[in-house]
Design an enzyme around this catalytic site. Sequence first.
Site, PDB file in Angstrom:
ATOM      1  N   ASN A   2      38.820  -1.492   7.420  1.00  0.00           N
ATOM      2  CA  ASN A   2      38.179  -0.472   7.070  1.00  0.00           C
ATOM      3  C   ASN A   2      38.444   0.314   6.138  1.00  0.00           C
ATOM      4  O   ASN A   2      39.276   1.131   6.722  1.00  0.00           O
ATOM      5  CB  ASN A   2      37.085  -0.475   8.423  1.00  0.00           C
ATOM      6  N   GLU A   5      48.262  -2.235   7.060  1.00  0.00           N
ATOM      7  CA  GLU A   5      46.713  -1.746   6.563  1.00  0.00           C
ATOM      8  C   GLU A   5      47.239   0.190   5.374  1.00  0.00           C
ATOM      9  O   GLU A   5      46.028   0.141   5.132  1.00  0.00           O
ATOM     10  CB  GLU A   5      46.307  -1.056   7.884  1.00  0.00           C
ATOM     11  N   HIS A  47      45.984  -2.295   2.433  1.00  0.00           N
ATOM     12  CA  HIS A  47      44.616  -2.646   2.265  1.00  0.00           C
ATOM     13  C   HIS A  47      43.824  -1.734   1.815  1.00  0.00           C
ATOM     14  O   HIS A  47      42.626  -1.661   0.598  1.00  0.00           O
ATOM     15  CB  HIS A  47      43.451  -3.024   3.458  1.00  0.00           C
TER      16      HIS A  47
END
Length: 414
Positions: A106, A139, A142
């Site tokens: 996210n 992460e 991303h």
Amino acid sequence: MKLMNQINCPSNADYVVDEFEESPPMSTYLVVYMVSDFVYTEANSENDQVKYRIICKKDLANQTEFAINLGPKALKYYEDYFDEKFPLQKQDMAAIPDFSSSGMENWGLATFTESCLLIDTDVASTAILYEIAKFITHEMVHPWFGDLVTMKWWTGLWLNEGFANYAALRGVDTLFPESKYFQVNNVENFLDVLDADSLQSAHPLSVAIRKPDDIDSISWDQMTYTKGPILFHMMNTFLGENTFKQGIRNYIHKYKFSNAEPDDLWSSLTEEAHRQGTLDKNLTVKQIMDTWALQTGYPVLNVVRDYSAGTVTLSQERYLTIKSNDTDNKTCWWIPITMTTSGDFNQTNATFWLNCENNNLTTPLAKDNEWVIYNMQMTGRSYIIIKRKSDHTHLRIAPDQFFFVSTENPRRSE
Ligand SMILES: [Zn+2]
């Protein structure tokens, strides 16, 4: 986004109202809200422009040290790699109890299962520390590759996850050079996925996703996470590091704050490769990569060596653990052939290509008293079988093995 204001809720004294800065345009699957009584530790990025926080339950707050030290370094590494400023002003990483996957990117608030982010460094083994570093760096890739540029549709998910895993291995390898992390993990991935991909039931990397259930059942499997990085490594080696990295940068710059699909990345890499002269002008990355991403399986490369003529004949077919009569023998791949007879194992650019048009290629080779090794550093994704012409004996060479022919008497060495 960063919190702008917090005021008491006018209609309910037990509540507060939080107001956040407006987000950049982003895909809906990247939006997350989190309401908790968790605590956080924080650090600034090396250029002081990004606030980096590790959020977790209070009783685990003593396990955030590793992540809080690594985060800013990883952020700087990828900022340099992509040559693009970190897109937001903050990066939170939250450890969620019983979270269903290792991590989720996210935008601005990556979420992890606790064991993939938090670690007690006093008792952890080095191997576990590197594993956590891989989850964190994954992460951290991303925010650029996945969030700033998002896939157009789930069919392209393998590109997102494959690249994130590839760049995570590179990141851990650079930030912990003593780990040799890339080398070790690339070999492990390679062998794992060769097994899975040698079954009739295997599926291609790029799978048509027609309904929401397909996303969970097909997209997030081993193929996405392990075959993808291997293909990126193969591209890196046949294009060369400079072309590959600049092609990735051009793609990020061109498609930022919007969507893209694998063909867009192939175009960026092709343009850069033609500009730098690292790929034949008549050849595109799409031509090559479609054979690897859209087709199931991988080839076995048959090498028949004719000692008297000083030639070798190469051909390919799909490798299957169990062959059946209805096996499709027509599948073929663009295989970058790398080889040495001199001991220069760093020569990972393709010496030539084997493909469907010249899938039975005879080329000059070494003298009969020289050895030959194919698939430098396991960068190509093939099994190799080397046979002697007019001789039924053969050796099946797994990609992690070398094949030597004795310089004394080649015939005896078989
Ligand atoms: Zn990911």
